[in-house]
Write a protein that holds these residues in place. Structure first.
Motif, PDB file in Angstrom:
ATOM      1  N   PHE A   1       0.848  -1.186   0.000  1.00 14.69           N
ATOM      2  CA  PHE A   1       0.000   0.000   0.000  1.00 14.69           C
ATOM      3  C   PHE A   1       0.881   1.233   0.000  1.00 14.69           C
ATOM      4  CE2 PHE A   1      -3.668   2.540   0.551  1.00 14.69           C
ATOM      5  CZ  PHE A   1      -4.739   1.718   0.220  1.00 14.69           C
ATOM      6  N   GLY A   2       1.203   1.696  -1.211  1.00 13.25           N
ATOM      7  CA  GLY A   2       2.064   2.851  -1.360  1.00 13.25           C
ATOM      8  C   GLY A   2       1.333   4.063  -1.889  1.00 13.25           C
ATOM      9  N   GLU A   3       2.108   5.061  -2.307  1.00 11.77           N
ATOM     10  CA  GLU A   3       1.560   6.348  -2.707  1.00 11.77           C
ATOM     11  C   GLU A   3       0.560   6.237  -3.855  1.00 11.77           C
ATOM     12  OE1 GLU A   3       5.659   7.193  -0.948  1.00 11.77           O
ATOM     13  OE2 GLU A   3       4.616   5.591  -2.018  1.00 11.77           O
ATOM     14  N   THR A   4       0.881   5.426  -4.863  1.00 12.78           N
ATOM     15  CA  THR A   4       0.023   5.373  -6.046  1.00 12.78           C
ATOM     16  C   THR A   4      -1.287   4.637  -5.811  1.00 12.78           C
ATOM     17  OG1 THR A   4       1.256   3.432  -6.833  1.00 12.78           O
ATOM     18  CG2 THR A   4       1.916   5.588  -7.697  1.00 12.78           C
TER      19      THR A   4
ATOM     20  N   PRO B   1      -3.044   8.104  -7.989  1.00 16.16           N
ATOM     21  CA  PRO B   1      -2.568   7.465  -9.225  1.00 16.16           C
ATOM     22  C   PRO B   1      -2.073   8.504 -10.230  1.00 16.16           C
ATOM     23  CG  PRO B   1      -4.958   7.554  -9.238  1.00 16.16           C
ATOM     24  CD  PRO B   1      -4.522   8.106  -7.907  1.00 16.16           C
ATOM     25  N   GLU B   2      -0.982   9.156  -9.887  1.00 16.81           N
ATOM     26  CA  GLU B   2      -0.456  10.251 -10.684  1.00 16.81           C
ATOM     27  C   GLU B   2       1.061  10.134 -10.779  1.00 16.81           C
ATOM     28  OE1 GLU B   2      -1.864  13.612  -8.471  1.00 16.81           O
ATOM     29  OE2 GLU B   2      -3.916  12.820  -8.454  1.00 16.81           O
ATOM     30  N   LEU B   3       1.650  10.731 -11.817  1.00 14.69           N
ATOM     31  CA  LEU B   3       3.074  10.575 -12.067  1.00 14.69           C
ATOM     32  C   LEU B   3       3.945  11.105 -10.932  1.00 14.69           C
ATOM     33  CD1 LEU B   3       3.290  11.438 -15.876  1.00 14.69           C
ATOM     34  CD2 LEU B   3       3.583   9.195 -14.799  1.00 14.69           C
ATOM     35  N   THR B   4       3.531  12.204 -10.324  1.00 14.50           N
ATOM     36  CA  THR B   4       4.316  12.762  -9.219  1.00 14.50           C
ATOM     37  C   THR B   4       4.468  11.747  -8.098  1.00 14.50           C
ATOM     38  OG1 THR B   4       3.574  15.004  -9.720  1.00 14.50           O
ATOM     39  CG2 THR B   4       4.443  14.618  -7.512  1.00 14.50           C
ATOM     40  N   TYR B   5       3.363  11.057  -7.777  1.00 12.17           N
ATOM     41  CA  TYR B   5       3.400  10.090  -6.678  1.00 12.17           C
ATOM     42  C   TYR B   5       4.046   8.780  -7.108  1.00 12.17           C
ATOM     43  CZ  TYR B   5       0.600  13.373  -4.091  1.00 12.17           C
ATOM     44  OH  TYR B   5       0.184  14.507  -3.432  1.00 12.17           O
ATOM     45  N   LEU B   6       3.952   8.454  -8.390  1.00 12.89           N
ATOM     46  CA  LEU B   6       4.678   7.291  -8.890  1.00 12.89           C
ATOM     47  C   LEU B   6       6.183   7.505  -8.726  1.00 12.89           C
ATOM     48  CD1 LEU B   6       4.968   4.598 -10.385  1.00 12.89           C
ATOM     49  CD2 LEU B   6       4.810   5.879 -12.542  1.00 12.89           C
TER      50      LEU B   6
ATOM     51  N   ALA C   1       7.641   9.445  -6.544  1.00 13.94           N
ATOM     52  CA  ALA C   1       7.960   9.380  -5.117  1.00 13.94           C
ATOM     53  C   ALA C   1       7.987   7.941  -4.612  1.00 13.94           C
ATOM     54  CB  ALA C   1       6.937  10.195  -4.323  1.00 13.94           C
ATOM     55  N   GLU C   2       7.032   7.142  -5.070  1.00 12.13           N
ATOM     56  CA  GLU C   2       6.965   5.748  -4.639  1.00 12.13           C
ATOM     57  C   GLU C   2       8.168   4.951  -5.144  1.00 12.13           C
ATOM     58  OE1 GLU C   2       4.091   2.244  -5.980  1.00 12.13           O
ATOM     59  OE2 GLU C   2       3.067   3.671  -4.648  1.00 12.13           O
ATOM     60  N   LEU C   3       8.519   5.130  -6.410  1.00 10.63           N
ATOM     61  CA  LEU C   3       9.668   4.413  -6.958  1.00 10.63           C
ATOM     62  C   LEU C   3      10.967   4.839  -6.281  1.00 10.63           C
ATOM     63  CD1 LEU C   3       8.791   4.403 -10.761  1.00 10.63           C
ATOM     64  CD2 LEU C   3       8.662   2.485  -9.152  1.00 10.63           C
ATOM     65  N   GLY C   4      11.083   6.144  -6.020  1.00 12.72           N
ATOM     66  CA  GLY C   4      12.272   6.615  -5.316  1.00 12.72           C
ATOM     67  C   GLY C   4      12.404   6.013  -3.938  1.00 12.72           C
ATOM     68  N   ARG C   5      11.281   5.918  -3.232  1.00 15.01           N
ATOM     69  CA  ARG C   5      11.313   5.327  -1.886  1.00 15.01           C
ATOM     70  C   ARG C   5      11.660   3.850  -1.936  1.00 15.01           C
ATOM     71  NH1 ARG C   5       7.670   2.427   0.126  1.00 15.01           N
ATOM     72  NH2 ARG C   5       5.956   3.235  -1.159  1.00 15.01           N
TER      73      ARG C   5
ATOM     74  N   GLU D   1      13.322   2.281  -4.074  1.00  8.25           N
ATOM     75  CA  GLU D   1      14.709   2.082  -4.490  1.00  8.25           C
ATOM     76  C   GLU D   1      15.708   2.633  -3.481  1.00  8.25           C
ATOM     77  OE1 GLU D   1      15.871   0.350  -7.078  1.00  8.25           O
ATOM     78  OE2 GLU D   1      13.789  -0.244  -7.477  1.00  8.25           O
ATOM     79  N   GLY D   2      15.185   3.099  -2.357  1.00 11.61           N
ATOM     80  CA  GLY D   2      16.060   3.545  -1.272  1.00 11.61           C
ATOM     81  C   GLY D   2      16.614   4.936  -1.392  1.00 11.61           C
ATOM     82  N   TRP D   3      16.010   5.752  -2.283  1.00 16.48           N
ATOM     83  CA  TRP D   3      16.504   7.110  -2.459  1.00 16.48           C
ATOM     84  C   TRP D   3      16.158   7.968  -1.254  1.00 16.48           C
ATOM     85  CZ3 TRP D   3      19.742   9.882  -5.244  1.00 16.48           C
ATOM     86  CH2 TRP D   3      19.640  11.267  -5.202  1.00 16.48           C
ATOM     87  N   LYS D   4      17.124   8.742  -0.764  1.00 15.59           N
ATOM     88  CA  LYS D   4      16.901   9.667   0.324  1.00 15.59           C
ATOM     89  C   LYS D   4      17.439  11.032  -0.068  1.00 15.59           C
ATOM     90  CE  LYS D   4      17.174   6.197   4.005  1.00 15.59           C
ATOM     91  NZ  LYS D   4      17.840   5.798   5.256  1.00 15.59           N
ATOM     92  N   GLU D   5      16.709  12.093   0.334  1.00 12.54           N
ATOM     93  CA  GLU D   5      17.153  13.459   0.025  1.00 12.54           C
ATOM     94  C   GLU D   5      18.447  13.770   0.772  1.00 12.54           C
ATOM     95  OE1 GLU D   5      16.025  15.598  -2.034  1.00 12.54           O
ATOM     96  OE2 GLU D   5      14.173  14.582  -2.674  1.00 12.54           O
TER      97      GLU D   5
END
Length: 263
Positions: free
Chosen positions: A239-242, A246-251, A253-257, A259-263
């Protein structure tokens, strides 16, 4: 007691608690859910939170509806008809102030909103995320202006005569008690979130205060486990952002999370 407090530690116990509540309801009933990040927050629509009198609320609503209709025309499919209700439902899901309070037919959508963002306020270390539950059919049947109809009343739609006193442009005397309604699924967000609504009338207090006089229960379930554990558990079941946006911005963000991406 119209407001019933419960506590659970994790998602598994939340689901068990909700299933137990559901079994207590009459046959044919069902539950709606709303997630909020703080157990001290009230159930009140955004347009009513600044304490304005009802007349001022409806004047502001009329202006917001007009401005939204004027500015949003280019974003809708050509020829798509929009009445005031349809605009209100869209406005609610894109963050504009309305008399609507959105709920979901999906428990995990509510859990997502309870956990997605940590609260930022003075008592953020002294509160718990919450999932609210209500039986919308029982609520409507217990509402004074609808109780005379007995078991024939269900969740209202915008085509029902009984909703007339709640319409933005109604000429009739407005009712006081909020009621449960199904809205138009005219955005991908509403579809994804299994969105449903309560709409307020001519009185501007929170739903839990109305529950004192309406013989229908509200349940407030506090999630007492560590937020980070609850968030991870929600992600672990997919149960993630999308799921709710269901929008590209949240896709992204979800893929970045994932894949372990951190700011």
């Amino acid at each position: 007691m119209a407001l019933e407090e419960r506590e659970v530690e994790g998602l598994q116990s939340l689901m068990t608690e909700v299933l137990n509540i559901s079994k207590e309801q009459a046959g044919g009933s069902f539950l709606w859910f709303r997630g909020v990040c703080c157990d001290k927050y009230s159930l009140i629509p955004k347009l009513l939170r600044d304490g304005k009198e009802p007349e001022a609320v409806f004047e502001r609503e009329a202006r917001l509806l007009t401005r939204f209709r004027q500015r949003s025309m280019a974003y809708w499919p050509s020829g798509y008809p929009q009445n005031d209700w349809e605009h209100l439902f869209a406005m609610q899901h894109y963050g504009m102030p309305t008399r609507l309070l959105d709920w979901s037919e999906n428990l995990f959508v509510a859990a997502y909103f309870a956990l997605a963002e940590a609260c930022r306020h003075a008592h953020e270390n002294d509160c718990f995320p919450v999932v609210w539950c209500v039986d919308p059919v029982e609520w409507n049947r217990a509402t004074p202006v609808l109780s005379e109809y007995g078991s024939t009343i269900q969740v209202l739609t915008t085509a029902d005569d009984e909703i007339e006193p709640y319409r933005p442009d109604t000429k009739r005397k407005r009712n006081k008690t909020p009621i449960a309604v199904f809205g138009a699924h005219n955005s991908e967000r509403i579809v994804a979130q299994r969105g449903t609504f309560f709409v307020w009338g001519n009185e501007t207090k929170p739903l839990e205060e109305f529950a004192v006089d309406v013989p229908a229960k509200l349940w407030r379930i506090k999630l007492t486990g560590p937020r980070e554990v609850l968030e991870k558990d929600l992600q672990s079941i997919g149960f993630g952002e999308t799921m709710v946006f269901p929008e590209l911005t949240y896709l992204a963000a979800e893929l970045g999370r994932t894949e372990g991406w951190k700011e």
